[in-house]
Design a protein around this motif. Structure first.
Motif, mmCIF file in Angstrom:
data_model
loop_
_atom_site.group_PDB
_atom_site.id
_atom_site.type_symbol
_atom_site.label_atom_id
_atom_site.label_comp_id
_atom_site.label_asym_id
_atom_site.label_seq_id
_atom_site.Cartn_x
_atom_site.Cartn_y
_atom_site.Cartn_z
ATOM 1 N N LEU A 33 -38.594 -25.167 -13.383
ATOM 2 C CA LEU A 33 -37.356 -25.018 -14.175
ATOM 3 C C LEU A 33 -36.447 -26.239 -13.962
ATOM 4 O O LEU A 33 -36.638 -27.022 -13.028
ATOM 5 C CB LEU A 33 -36.635 -23.736 -13.778
ATOM 6 C CG LEU A 33 -37.433 -22.426 -13.907
ATOM 7 C CD1 LEU A 33 -36.541 -21.229 -13.604
ATOM 8 C CD2 LEU A 33 -38.054 -22.275 -15.288
ATOM 9 N N CYS A 34 -35.423 -26.363 -14.813
ATOM 10 C CA CYS A 34 -34.477 -27.483 -14.686
ATOM 11 C C CYS A 34 -33.760 -27.390 -13.332
ATOM 12 O O CYS A 34 -33.410 -26.278 -12.899
ATOM 13 C CB CYS A 34 -33.401 -27.417 -15.769
ATOM 14 S SG CYS A 34 -34.017 -27.241 -17.438
ATOM 15 N N CYS A 37 -30.901 -24.645 -12.327
ATOM 16 C CA CYS A 37 -30.984 -23.413 -13.140
ATOM 17 C C CYS A 37 -30.688 -22.197 -12.253
ATOM 18 O O CYS A 37 -31.226 -22.076 -11.150
ATOM 19 C CB CYS A 37 -32.386 -23.292 -13.736
ATOM 20 S SG CYS A 37 -32.619 -21.749 -14.647
ATOM 21 N N HIS A 39 -31.742 -19.298 -12.475
ATOM 22 C CA HIS A 39 -32.937 -18.474 -12.214
ATOM 23 C C HIS A 39 -33.578 -18.828 -10.862
ATOM 24 O O HIS A 39 -34.120 -17.958 -10.182
ATOM 25 C CB HIS A 39 -33.986 -18.668 -13.313
ATOM 26 C CG HIS A 39 -33.534 -18.317 -14.710
ATOM 27 N ND1 HIS A 39 -32.347 -17.690 -14.987
ATOM 28 C CD2 HIS A 39 -34.148 -18.504 -15.919
ATOM 29 C CE1 HIS A 39 -32.242 -17.497 -16.307
ATOM 30 N NE2 HIS A 39 -33.326 -17.992 -16.891
ATOM 31 N N CYS A 68 -37.791 -18.767 -19.889
ATOM 32 C CA CYS A 68 -37.731 -19.487 -18.601
ATOM 33 C C CYS A 68 -37.715 -18.460 -17.475
ATOM 34 O O CYS A 68 -38.402 -18.599 -16.459
ATOM 35 C CB CYS A 68 -36.477 -20.346 -18.542
ATOM 36 S SG CYS A 68 -36.389 -21.596 -19.826
ATOM 37 N N ASN A 140 -28.339 -15.453 -19.128
ATOM 38 C CA ASN A 140 -27.590 -16.705 -19.311
ATOM 39 C C ASN A 140 -26.922 -16.785 -20.688
ATOM 40 O O ASN A 140 -26.353 -17.817 -21.043
ATOM 41 C CB ASN A 140 -28.497 -17.927 -19.075
ATOM 42 C CG ASN A 140 -29.777 -17.853 -19.886
ATOM 43 O OD1 ASN A 140 -29.833 -17.134 -20.880
ATOM 44 N ND2 ASN A 140 -30.801 -18.578 -19.466
ATOM 45 N N GLY A 144 -32.984 -19.779 -23.343
ATOM 46 C CA GLY A 144 -33.181 -21.092 -22.705
ATOM 47 C C GLY A 144 -34.471 -21.779 -23.149
ATOM 48 O O GLY A 144 -34.463 -22.944 -23.532
ATOM 49 N N CYS A 218 -27.483 -21.246 -17.507
ATOM 50 C CA CYS A 218 -28.490 -22.202 -17.992
ATOM 51 C C CYS A 218 -27.819 -23.577 -17.975
ATOM 52 O O CYS A 218 -26.949 -23.840 -18.812
ATOM 53 C CB CYS A 218 -28.906 -21.819 -19.410
ATOM 54 S SG CYS A 218 -29.848 -23.092 -20.267
ATOM 55 N N VAL A 219 -28.189 -24.408 -17.014
ATOM 56 C CA VAL A 219 -27.466 -25.677 -16.849
ATOM 57 C C VAL A 219 -27.726 -26.643 -18.005
ATOM 58 O O VAL A 219 -26.929 -27.531 -18.272
ATOM 59 C CB VAL A 219 -27.813 -26.378 -15.509
ATOM 60 C CG1 VAL A 219 -27.165 -25.666 -14.341
ATOM 61 C CG2 VAL A 219 -29.309 -26.518 -15.301
ATOM 62 N N THR A 220 -28.833 -26.455 -18.693
ATOM 63 C CA THR A 220 -29.174 -27.410 -19.763
ATOM 64 C C THR A 220 -28.479 -27.076 -21.086
ATOM 65 O O THR A 220 -28.027 -27.971 -21.792
ATOM 66 C CB THR A 220 -30.705 -27.459 -19.941
ATOM 67 O OG1 THR A 220 -31.250 -27.822 -18.682
ATOM 68 C CG2 THR A 220 -31.131 -28.458 -21.003
ATOM 69 N N PHE A 221 -28.366 -25.768 -21.411
ATOM 70 C CA PHE A 221 -27.837 -25.425 -22.738
ATOM 71 C C PHE A 221 -26.542 -24.617 -22.741
ATOM 72 O O PHE A 221 -25.938 -24.436 -23.792
ATOM 73 C CB PHE A 221 -28.897 -24.644 -23.548
ATOM 74 C CG PHE A 221 -30.131 -25.451 -23.827
ATOM 75 C CD1 PHE A 221 -30.095 -26.538 -24.688
ATOM 76 C CD2 PHE A 221 -31.329 -25.142 -23.200
ATOM 77 C CE1 PHE A 221 -31.226 -27.297 -24.940
ATOM 78 C CE2 PHE A 221 -32.471 -25.896 -23.443
ATOM 79 C CZ PHE A 221 -32.419 -26.979 -24.308
#
Ligand SMILES: Cc1ncc(C[n+]2csc(CCOP(=O)(O)OP(=O)(O)O)c2C)c(N)n1
Ligand code: SF4
Length: 351
Positions: A33-34, A37, A39, A68, A140, A144, A218-221
């Motif tokens: 995962l990113c 994250c 998760h 994810c 989140n 994701g 969700c750190v990316t989105f």
């Protein structure tokens, strides 16, 4: 002349639990995962709680759907069994397996998309049936895996990174679970490891369905300023309901519970949850009171976290169905085949 070399001190022994396992024995494959994250923080607490609860890893069955979040069962308890099902269909698999073998420790991992959209029908029936499973929603507010579309738990008025605004009201998995009769409903934040760890340990001792909605950014989105599921926003709006303690049945004799305003809930195996209320007047054994308080806090944009509702007296589905303790696939012919006398009795009744 030879000089004696001082021997190096022994390295400290790696701590083991009551079964002789180290924490490493509860770890799985490396996460893909990113970085950052939420998760992954949940996975870390599942590993800690399983180690501290002395779980027998070979009895653990991990189920998931698609997302994810649904990838994460690969990252904990390698000794366990796993079934990565179709999107939203994890509860059906868990229902079948948990009925076929009552000795399993069932952990379902899902996402808010996986559970509250495509898997909603599955979710509600698993909860209504009270199947023996910890049902974790890694929440989140977005999908994701498919690049951050709003999910059904996203707050009305929340913004995507692109600027799009969510016009629809959210579905709350916790009040829905309480409405459906679930006897163990909790909300946690992946950024509060202590609270999550205690609730997971209590969840491992519970016999029926546990619904655990974990806010997991969700750190990316979905971690920007206009999001209501960013680390900052959730941290600023997180209202822990109580200080919780959990005492496993095997430790009850050794632990003294301080007298005072601590409510004790006892599970059928003797384990105890000690609840010291910090949020005035909140009683997690009052079903309707819990629903009202959660609705009111949501209307104010707050996240009440902790044990929202607890009732350990609900019989889980295998008990309701009067299932035998032995796994069904190990029953022999003698137990499965009715005797001649029984068959004759049935025939007579049909004549
Ligand atoms: C039948 C089907 N429909 C749609 C998809 C596409 N899809 C994959 S994951 C996903 C949503 C994942 O979101 P969530 O459950 O919230 O998990 P997250 O990735 O956010 O952890 C969707 C719509 C799919 N795989 N299968
Ligand atoms: S896309 Fe979001 S949910 Fe998926 S791994 Fe990255 S941070 Fe986690």
């Amino acid at each position: 002349m030879t000089t004696a070399t001082p021997s190096a001190p022994n390295p400290p022994a790696t701590p083991t639990n009551k079964l002789g396992f180290t924490k490493q024995d509860y770890v799985g494959s490396k996460s893909t995962l990113c970085a950052g994250c939420g998760h992954d923080a949940i996975t870390a607490q599942i590993i800690n709680a399983a180690f501290e609860s002395n779980l027998e890893g070979y009895r653990v069955t991990k189920y998931s759907g698609i997302g994810c979040s649904s990838k994460t069962p690969a990252y904990f308890i390698n000794q366990g069994w796993g079934f990565n099902s179709v999107h939203g269909r994890m509860p059906s698999i868990a229902t079948g397996a948990s009925l076929a073998n009552r000795n399993l420790i069932n952990i379902g991992i899902s996402g808010d998309g996986d559970s509250m959209s495509i898997g909603m029908g599955q979710f509600v029936h698993a909860v209504r049936r009270n199947i023996p499973m910890i049902y974790i929603i890694e929440d989140n507010g977005v999908y994701g895996l498919t690049k951050g579309q709003f999910s059904a738990t996203a707050d009305k008025g929340s913004h995507l990174k692109s600027g799009a605004v969510n016009d629809l009201p959210p579905i709350d998995p916790c009040t829905l679970a309480i409405e459906l009769g679930c006897g163990f409903v909790a909300r946690c934040f992946s950024g509060n490891p202590k609270q999550l760890n205690t609730i997971l340990k209590a969840a491992f001792a519970y016999e029926g369905t546990v619904v655990l909605d974990i806010i997991s950014p969700c750190v990316t989105f979905n971690n920007h300023d206009a999001s209501t599921r960013s680390y900052k926003h959730v941290k600023d709006h997180d209202f822990p309901l109580h200080d919780l303690g959990f005492i496993q049945y095997s430790e009850v004799e050794d632990v003294e519970i301080p007298a005072g305003q601590t409510e004790i809930v006892t599970f059928p195996d003797g384990s105890k949850v000690a609840i010291k209320a910090t949020h005035e007047g909140y009683d997690p054994t009052d079903r309707f009171g819990a629903m009202k308080a959660v609705h009111e806090s949501m209307a104010k944009g707050e996240f009440l976290t902790g044990l929202l509702y607890i009732n350990p007296t609900q019989p889980p589905l295998p008990q309701v169905l009067n299932l035998v303790d032995e796994p069904l696939n190990s029953l022999g012919e003698a137990q499965l085949k009715p005797s001649e006398a029984t068959l004759n009795e049935i025939m007579q009744a049909l004549m």
